[in-house]
Design an enzyme around this catalytic site. Structure first.
Site, PDB file in Angstrom:
ATOM      1  CG  ASP A  82      30.356  68.891   9.478  1.00  0.00           C
ATOM      2  OD1 ASP A  82      29.225  68.411   9.250  1.00  0.00           O
ATOM      3  OD2 ASP A  82      30.727  69.234  10.602  1.00  0.00           O
ATOM      4  CG  ASN A 120      31.570  72.663  17.118  1.00  0.00           C
ATOM      5  OD1 ASN A 120      31.013  71.996  16.248  1.00  0.00           O
ATOM      6  ND2 ASN A 120      32.844  72.514  17.406  1.00  0.00           N
ATOM      7  CG  HIS A 121      34.379  74.846  14.344  1.00  0.00           C
ATOM      8  ND1 HIS A 121      35.402  75.294  15.147  1.00  0.00           N
ATOM      9  CD2 HIS A 121      34.452  73.492  14.382  1.00  0.00           C
ATOM     10  CE1 HIS A 121      36.074  74.269  15.639  1.00  0.00           C
ATOM     11  NE2 HIS A 121      35.505  73.155  15.194  1.00  0.00           N
ATOM     12  CG  HIS A 153      26.990  70.418  14.475  1.00  0.00           C
ATOM     13  ND1 HIS A 153      27.448  70.167  13.211  1.00  0.00           N
ATOM     14  CD2 HIS A 153      28.079  70.776  15.201  1.00  0.00           C
ATOM     15  CE1 HIS A 153      28.745  70.384  13.161  1.00  0.00           C
ATOM     16  NE2 HIS A 153      29.157  70.743  14.362  1.00  0.00           N
ATOM     17  CG  HIS A 161      30.454  67.748  15.735  1.00  0.00           C
ATOM     18  ND1 HIS A 161      31.202  68.906  15.756  1.00  0.00           N
ATOM     19  CD2 HIS A 161      30.908  67.007  16.786  1.00  0.00           C
ATOM     20  CE1 HIS A 161      32.055  68.863  16.787  1.00  0.00           C
ATOM     21  NE2 HIS A 161      31.906  67.724  17.418  1.00  0.00           N
TER      22      HIS A 161
END
Ligand SMILES: [Fe+2]
Ligand SMILES: [Fe+2]
Length: 268
Positions: free
Chosen positions: A9, A69-70, A155, A180
């Site tokens: 990330d 998730n983002h 993730h 993540h």
């Protein structure tokens, strides 16, 4: 042998700077055929923009960007997803209607055909995320038989769920890595069946931080339970991920190693 270089990330400007500073060294030292990153936090810590996506792919030569998730935090990216050939979202995420948005069959800039799958966990995450194992089965079944190099970004929050995915896909894919948690793990290994696995690639960004964010606001939230705006931290950039070697004929992973470039310490 196909060399894969994947980094975890990328958080904010510090993460992007880490890439800018080291991309020349990465290409020279590791000679990757396939370059991957998770970009879900690359724009201000939350989401990704088209401009940043193009910087990754066109300026620095990344073959494919996965997310998590983002993925949708910067709204401009939502209509771009169907047309973005090299940008994946987790196929089983609750706000992703088309599961196949989590699968791409691509050719790298060096001419290697490969498949990438992006999934998201359920444990300690949004309840609405659909079962990642069932989604993985369906997506793997869509990969043409002759595409042997197969990479999965799982993730997820729970280490067990990430390892679960690696064992579930053992012998069906070349590489499963987790993202993540923003913390690199030291458990890279090759499972019987020829699938390389690491629980988490780790954060690419500032390590004078709490998982990439300025400690002050993050601590305020923890200490007072009050909302405080999180900002990406700036100092002490590291670039973390793995390199792997994959046999293009069998799809087996033959080698997997951790990479952590602490950019303040190296001359690049
Ligand atoms: Fe992240
Ligand atoms: Fe995430």
């Amino acid at each position: 042998m196909i060399k894969v270089f994947a980094i975890g990330d990328v958080v904010g400007r510090a993460g992007r700077k880490a890439i800018e500073k080291s991309i020349g060294l990465i290409k020279k030292r590791y000679k990757p055929d396939i370059l991957l990153l998770n970009g879900e936090n690359s724009a201000g810590g939350f989401g990704i923009t088209k401009k940043i996506f193009h910087q990754f792919t066109e300026e620095w030569g990344f073959d494919c960007i996965t997310t998590g998730n983002h993925w949708h935090d910067k709204k401009e990216i939502i209509p771009f997803i169907p047309e973005a050939e090299r940008l994946l979202v987790p196929g089983n995420m609750e706000n992703v209607a088309d599961e196949t948005a989590g699968l791409k069959i691509l050719t790298s800039t060096t001419g290697v055909k490969f498949a990438v799958i992006n999934l998201i966990g359920k444990a300690f995450m949004h309840d609405g995320n659909r079962n990642p194992f069932q989604a993985a089965s369906r997506l793997v079944a869509k990969i043409p038989e002759n595409v042997k190099v197969r990479i999965v970004d799982m993730h997820a929050e729970a280490s067990s769920e990430k390892a679960g995915m690696a064992y579930f896909l053992r012998s069906k894919v070349s590489l499963v890595y987790g993202t993540h948690s923003h913390v690199p793990t030291a458990d890279e290994r090759i499972l019987s069946g020829g699938t390389g696995f690491v629980t988490d690639l780790g954060l690419t960004g500032s390590y004078d931080s709490i998982i990439g964010m300025e400690p002050k606001a993050a601590l305020k939230r923890m200490l007072t339970s009050k909302k405080a705006r999180l900002e990406p931290a700036k100092d002490n950039p590291w670039l973390c991920g793995i390199t792997a070697e994959i046999d293009e004929n069998s799809g087996y992973c033959k080698k997997i190693d951790r990479v952590c470039l602490k950019l303040n310490d190296i001359d690049v």
